[in-house]
Design a protein around this motif. Sequence first.
Motif, PDB file in Angstrom:
ATOM      1  N   ARG A 157       0.874  -1.172   0.000  1.00 42.53           N
ATOM      2  CA  ARG A 157       0.000   0.000   0.000  1.00 42.53           C
ATOM      3  C   ARG A 157       0.909   1.220   0.000  1.00 42.53           C
ATOM      4  O   ARG A 157       1.651   1.455   0.953  1.00 42.53           O
ATOM      5  CB  ARG A 157      -0.911   0.003   1.226  1.00 42.53           C
ATOM      6  N   VAL A 158       0.878   2.008  -1.087  1.00 37.40           N
ATOM      7  CA  VAL A 158       1.789   3.145  -1.237  1.00 37.40           C
ATOM      8  C   VAL A 158       1.006   4.417  -1.501  1.00 37.40           C
ATOM      9  O   VAL A 158      -0.128   4.391  -1.993  1.00 37.40           O
ATOM     10  CB  VAL A 158       2.804   2.902  -2.379  1.00 37.40           C
ATOM     11  N   ALA A 159       1.622   5.543  -1.168  1.00 37.20           N
ATOM     12  CA  ALA A 159       0.986   6.842  -1.382  1.00 37.20           C
ATOM     13  C   ALA A 159       1.003   7.200  -2.859  1.00 37.20           C
ATOM     14  O   ALA A 159       1.978   6.907  -3.578  1.00 37.20           O
ATOM     15  CB  ALA A 159       1.707   7.913  -0.576  1.00 37.20           C
ATOM     16  N   HIS A 160      -0.056   7.849  -3.311  1.00 33.44           N
ATOM     17  CA  HIS A 160      -0.049   8.377  -4.669  1.00 33.44           C
ATOM     18  C   HIS A 160       1.107   9.374  -4.781  1.00 33.44           C
ATOM     19  O   HIS A 160       1.340  10.176  -3.857  1.00 33.44           O
ATOM     20  CB  HIS A 160      -1.377   9.063  -4.977  1.00 33.44           C
ATOM     21  N   PRO A 161       1.858   9.367  -5.880  1.00 30.99           N
ATOM     22  CA  PRO A 161       3.016  10.271  -6.000  1.00 30.99           C
ATOM     23  C   PRO A 161       2.682  11.741  -5.783  1.00 30.99           C
ATOM     24  O   PRO A 161       3.540  12.517  -5.345  1.00 30.99           O
ATOM     25  CB  PRO A 161       3.510  10.008  -7.426  1.00 30.99           C
ATOM     26  N   ASN A 216       1.431  -2.615 -13.055  1.00 27.30           N
ATOM     27  CA  ASN A 216       0.451  -2.240 -14.078  1.00 27.30           C
ATOM     28  C   ASN A 216       0.603  -0.782 -14.525  1.00 27.30           C
ATOM     29  O   ASN A 216      -0.365  -0.045 -14.683  1.00 27.30           O
ATOM     30  CB  ASN A 216      -0.962  -2.488 -13.547  1.00 27.30           C
ATOM     31  N   GLY A 217       1.854  -0.358 -14.700  1.00 23.22           N
ATOM     32  CA  GLY A 217       2.114   0.990 -15.187  1.00 23.22           C
ATOM     33  C   GLY A 217       2.045   2.071 -14.128  1.00 23.22           C
ATOM     34  O   GLY A 217       2.096   3.257 -14.455  1.00 23.22           O
ATOM     35  N   LEU A 218       1.934   1.693 -12.864  1.00 25.29           N
ATOM     36  CA  LEU A 218       1.866   2.631 -11.746  1.00 25.29           C
ATOM     37  C   LEU A 218       3.066   2.422 -10.838  1.00 25.29           C
ATOM     38  O   LEU A 218       3.557   1.301 -10.693  1.00 25.29           O
ATOM     39  CB  LEU A 218       0.583   2.422 -10.944  1.00 25.29           C
ATOM     40  N   SER A 219       3.527   3.492 -10.210  1.00 25.77           N
ATOM     41  CA  SER A 219       4.715   3.368  -9.366  1.00 25.77           C
ATOM     42  C   SER A 219       4.673   4.422  -8.267  1.00 25.77           C
ATOM     43  O   SER A 219       4.157   5.532  -8.459  1.00 25.77           O
ATOM     44  CB  SER A 219       5.985   3.537 -10.205  1.00 25.77           C
ATOM     45  N   SER A 220       5.219   4.074  -7.108  1.00 26.18           N
ATOM     46  CA  SER A 220       5.368   5.025  -6.009  1.00 26.18           C
ATOM     47  C   SER A 220       6.564   4.616  -5.160  1.00 26.18           C
ATOM     48  O   SER A 220       6.822   3.419  -4.973  1.00 26.18           O
ATOM     49  CB  SER A 220       4.114   5.059  -5.139  1.00 26.18           C
ATOM     50  N   ASN A 221       7.264   5.608  -4.646  1.00 25.76           N
ATOM     51  CA  ASN A 221       8.410   5.321  -3.790  1.00 25.76           C
ATOM     52  C   ASN A 221       8.131   5.646  -2.323  1.00 25.76           C
ATOM     53  O   ASN A 221       9.058   5.766  -1.531  1.00 25.76           O
ATOM     54  CB  ASN A 221       9.650   6.096  -4.273  1.00 25.76           C
ATOM     55  N   ARG A 222       6.835   5.772  -1.964  1.00 20.38           N
ATOM     56  CA  ARG A 222       6.494   6.099  -0.573  1.00 20.38           C
ATOM     57  C   ARG A 222       5.413   5.163  -0.046  1.00 20.38           C
ATOM     58  O   ARG A 222       4.351   5.008  -0.656  1.00 20.38           O
ATOM     59  CB  ARG A 222       6.025   7.560  -0.459  1.00 20.38           C
ATOM     60  N   ASP A 223       5.694   4.568   1.104  1.00 25.46           N
ATOM     61  CA  ASP A 223       4.717   3.726   1.778  1.00 25.46           C
ATOM     62  C   ASP A 223       3.665   4.582   2.474  1.00 25.46           C
ATOM     63  O   ASP A 223       3.963   5.680   2.962  1.00 25.46           O
ATOM     64  CB  ASP A 223       5.394   2.854   2.843  1.00 25.46           C
ATOM     65  N   VAL A 224       2.457   4.071   2.556  1.00 26.65           N
ATOM     66  CA  VAL A 224       1.458   4.645   3.458  1.00 26.65           C
ATOM     67  C   VAL A 224       1.847   4.238   4.871  1.00 26.65           C
ATOM     68  O   VAL A 224       1.958   3.055   5.180  1.00 26.65           O
ATOM     69  CB  VAL A 224       0.048   4.138   3.109  1.00 26.65           C
ATOM     70  N   TRP A 225       2.069   5.219   5.727  1.00 30.55           N
ATOM     71  CA  TRP A 225       2.569   4.922   7.075  1.00 30.55           C
ATOM     72  C   TRP A 225       1.739   5.702   8.104  1.00 30.55           C
ATOM     73  O   TRP A 225       2.221   6.528   8.855  1.00 30.55           O
ATOM     74  CB  TRP A 225       4.053   5.263   7.166  1.00 30.55           C
TER      75      TRP A 225
END
Length: 446
Positions: free
Chosen positions: A296-300, A326-335
Amino acid sequence: MKQPLITYIAQHKLRFLQYLLLAGFTAMLAACQKGEIPNLNTPQVDAITRNPTKEELNNLVTGAESGMRFTLNTYYDAVGIVGREIYRFAGSEPRFTSELLGGGSSTLDNNTFYITNPWAARYRVVRQCNILLQAAANSSFITDAQRKAYLGFAKTIMAYQLLLNLNMTDANGIRISVQDFEKPGPIVARNIALDSIAQMLEDGKADFTGSAVLFPLSSGFTGFNDAAGLLRFNRALAARVAVYRQQWAQALAALNESFFDLNGSLTTGVYHTFGTGSGDQLNPCFFAQNVTGEVRVAHPSYAADITPGDDRIQKATLRTAAASQNGLSSNRDVWIYTSNTAPIPIIRNEELILIYAEAKIQTNAFPDAVVALNRIRTAHNVAPYAGAVTQAALIDEMLRQRRYSLFYEGHRWIDLRRYNRLNTLPLDRPGDDVWQAFPIPQNENQ
């Protein structure tokens, strides 16, 4: 002899009963929790409502509070994904990145987990609260003041659960009249549903006034577990409903009777609690940092749009490696929930301060609104507001503060829809869509 539950479900298609039974069956597989009704067939309901003891009434309260926690992760994920707060990556569940985001030609399905599970879970609690209402009314083991407390609790929790379902389906409506689960009332329009929810809260307020609380509640109600505290909780929810109805004076009146405190702790409030004990539940919204597989990651845009120095960036911590699907990426976790027993807020003072700001903006009391917005800004290491003091500019600022203060608490999609701003949400891939509302579950339309 009664039929086995699965056989019963296979042979009957009573719409509302099916959801209740399925939800109850799923919950029992997950955990046998004190107070939850193991079977909702009429004879057992009649037995518990005929003349229940204090202990039986308390078990109904405990079951209702416990049931509110079920499938919360599905609800927060669904509204968070549609509202472009988060991504949910799961190798075994592609619908998180397809249907919920409108990927390609996909649309929302009316017969899948992201609507049927939370819908059923919320109505299961409503069912238990209706049983509590009937049981408390018939009990000879309690005083009238104690009876009023049970009635107030049941009505308040019913209103909250119905509001969560309405948040999902919005213009598609919900059922309000469900006392007879074999013959539930019709699905009603959003405005009628909100009016009914508001009235339930008013009725609950009247019941709490002069009541005596006999029943135990979890630590999530610490400070709110007596009649005065439950009344303040009820009024906090009423303030939320009032702004949804654009009843600004009513929102301010409800805040005055709630636990709203402009200078108080932002975290004061009522929470869902979790534990590791036998029969308890773990926080379903918790994922450890930097995990892979189930992510589960934050939207960029959360980090891209935040004011430098805002400490709410800690709600979306940097990963050691970006997660993609699926073409989506994020480098931040929901914390937000940092352990598997971390509480999840039902409503807290930070939201109430922002409700106060919204109501003041809408009633043109701009100096009061700025004071409230600055209370939030400075609490999070952001300089005081220096923008235009106009209604339009202050609405922008209020929505911005709600975005960061209430991140992954189930508000952003609803907030932008309330202000007709869903078209401002980002589309991450060609062909993606932002949905206005979830469909009514398929079995409700049969």
